[in-house]
Design a protein around this motif. Structure first.
Motif, PDB file in Angstrom:
ATOM      1  N   ALA A   1    -110.742 -37.050 -44.041  1.00 28.26           N
ATOM      2  CA  ALA A   1    -110.473 -37.522 -42.873  1.00 28.26           C
ATOM      3  C   ALA A   1    -109.167 -36.664 -42.589  1.00 28.26           C
ATOM      4  N   LEU A   2    -109.330 -36.093 -41.364  1.00 25.67           N
ATOM      5  CA  LEU A   2    -108.261 -35.320 -40.817  1.00 25.67           C
ATOM      6  C   LEU A   2    -107.312 -36.149 -40.063  1.00 25.67           C
ATOM      7  N   SER A   3    -105.984 -36.107 -39.700  1.00 26.26           N
ATOM      8  CA  SER A   3    -105.160 -36.783 -38.983  1.00 26.26           C
ATOM      9  C   SER A   3    -104.018 -35.865 -38.601  1.00 26.26           C
ATOM     10  N   TYR A   4    -103.765 -35.609 -37.200  1.00 25.40           N
ATOM     11  CA  TYR A   4    -102.781 -34.907 -36.668  1.00 25.40           C
ATOM     12  C   TYR A   4    -101.533 -35.662 -36.282  1.00 25.40           C
ATOM     13  N   ALA A   5    -101.327 -36.805 -36.801  1.00 27.67           N
ATOM     14  CA  ALA A   5    -100.122 -37.545 -36.404  1.00 27.67           C
ATOM     15  C   ALA A   5     -99.602 -38.183 -37.768  1.00 27.67           C
ATOM     16  N   PRO A   6     -98.206 -38.332 -37.826  1.00 33.83           N
ATOM     17  CA  PRO A   6     -97.775 -38.892 -39.022  1.00 33.83           C
ATOM     18  C   PRO A   6     -98.426 -40.307 -39.355  1.00 33.83           C
ATOM     19  N   PRO A   7     -98.772 -40.540 -40.597  1.00 32.70           N
ATOM     20  CA  PRO A   7     -99.401 -41.856 -40.940  1.00 32.70           C
ATOM     21  C   PRO A   7     -98.690 -43.073 -40.766  1.00 32.70           C
ATOM     22  N   THR A   8     -99.589 -43.978 -40.273  1.00 31.64           N
ATOM     23  CA  THR A   8     -98.751 -45.584 -39.875  1.00 31.64           C
ATOM     24  C   THR A   8     -98.314 -46.305 -41.190  1.00 31.64           C
ATOM     25  N   ALA A   9     -97.294 -47.206 -41.023  1.00 30.62           N
ATOM     26  CA  ALA A   9     -96.933 -47.980 -42.223  1.00 30.62           C
ATOM     27  C   ALA A   9     -97.904 -48.391 -43.197  1.00 30.62           C
ATOM     28  N   ALA A  10     -99.186 -48.827 -42.562  1.00 35.16           N
ATOM     29  CA  ALA A  10    -100.334 -49.433 -43.447  1.00 35.16           C
ATOM     30  C   ALA A  10    -100.940 -48.191 -44.184  1.00 35.16           C
ATOM     31  N   GLU A  11    -101.204 -46.932 -43.475  1.00 31.72           N
ATOM     32  CA  GLU A  11    -101.738 -45.772 -44.024  1.00 31.72           C
ATOM     33  C   GLU A  11    -100.827 -45.341 -45.274  1.00 31.72           C
ATOM     34  N   ARG A  12     -99.433 -45.382 -45.108  1.00 30.07           N
ATOM     35  CA  ARG A  12     -98.563 -44.912 -46.005  1.00 30.07           C
ATOM     36  C   ARG A  12     -98.537 -45.810 -47.325  1.00 30.07           C
ATOM     37  N   GLU A  13     -98.661 -47.005 -47.035  1.00 29.11           N
ATOM     38  CA  GLU A  13     -99.026 -48.080 -48.245  1.00 29.11           C
ATOM     39  C   GLU A  13    -100.063 -47.517 -49.053  1.00 29.11           C
ATOM     40  N   ALA A  14    -101.189 -47.703 -48.377  1.00 31.18           N
ATOM     41  CA  ALA A  14    -102.435 -46.968 -49.199  1.00 31.18           C
ATOM     42  C   ALA A  14    -102.297 -45.725 -49.794  1.00 31.18           C
ATOM     43  N   LEU A  15    -101.480 -44.717 -49.047  1.00 31.47           N
ATOM     44  CA  LEU A  15    -101.518 -43.415 -49.555  1.00 31.47           C
ATOM     45  C   LEU A  15    -100.452 -43.383 -50.750  1.00 31.47           C
ATOM     46  N   SER A  16     -99.282 -44.112 -50.641  1.00 29.32           N
ATOM     47  CA  SER A  16     -98.549 -44.267 -51.755  1.00 29.32           C
ATOM     48  C   SER A  16     -99.086 -44.451 -53.256  1.00 29.32           C
TER      49      SER A  16
END
Length: 176
Positions: A8-23
């Motif tokens: 998946a490509l995203s051209y915007a900074p990750p949201t709080a929920a996305e950051r939590e999963a990525l962390s």
């Protein structure tokens, strides 16, 4: 049998929920990690059954003492240990490099000199050259800045699918 990996490509900074999963992919989701995500130009996420198993960020929060014009950094590269040696790192790296070149900036990456896997990757790649070594401001450890040797003339990024959703392998990039 290899698992099916979606990208998946995203051209915007990750949201709080996305950051939590990525962390969960990184041993250190500290202030510098969040700073990179705050300034993300592109986030490439490798997914297995919807779960993040790899991550790579292209960001404009360059703190390394580079001398190149308009630097953009390919940083925050992580692949879950269970998913290594499947080509995920190479696909994420190629996608970030392609996009970085399309922005008109100069792609750099900064490697901790203790990171043998990254050293092997960049040493064998004709697309990267060492710019300089320095002592990291955040780590106090020896670091190396690598600069892309390619220009944007050699790559194009395919347009994302109109309908959205997970990208297929061939949707990521095309070398010309």
């Amino acid at each position: 049998m290899h698992p099916v990996i979606d990208y998946a490509l995203s051209y915007a900074p990750p949201t709080a929920a996305e950051r939590e999963a990525l962390s969960l992919l990184t041993p250190d989701a500290g202030p510098r990690w969040h700073q990179k995500l705050d300034h993300a130009l592109l986030t490439v996420t490798a997914l297995h059954s919807g779960t993040p198993v790899g991550l790579g960020v292209l960001h404009a929060s360059v703190t390394a003492p580079t001398g190149v014009d308009s630097p953009v950094e390919l940083g925050a590269m992580y692949v879950h240990p269970a998913y290594r040696r499947l080509g995920i790192r190479e696909r994420i790296a190629a996608s970030r490099l392609t996009y970085a070149l399309s922005t008109g900036g100069t792609p750099i990456t900064v490697i901790d000199n203790r990171n043998e896997a990254s050293w092997r990757h960049f040493e064998r790649s004709p697309q990267w050259a060492v710019e300089k070594e320095y002592t990291g401001w955040f780590t106090g450890l020896p670091m190396t800045i690598w600069v892309a040797t390619e220009s944007a003339w050699y790559r194009t990024l395919k347009a994302p699918p109109v309908t959205g959703g997970a990208l297929r392998e061939g949707d990521l990039l095309e070398s010309v």
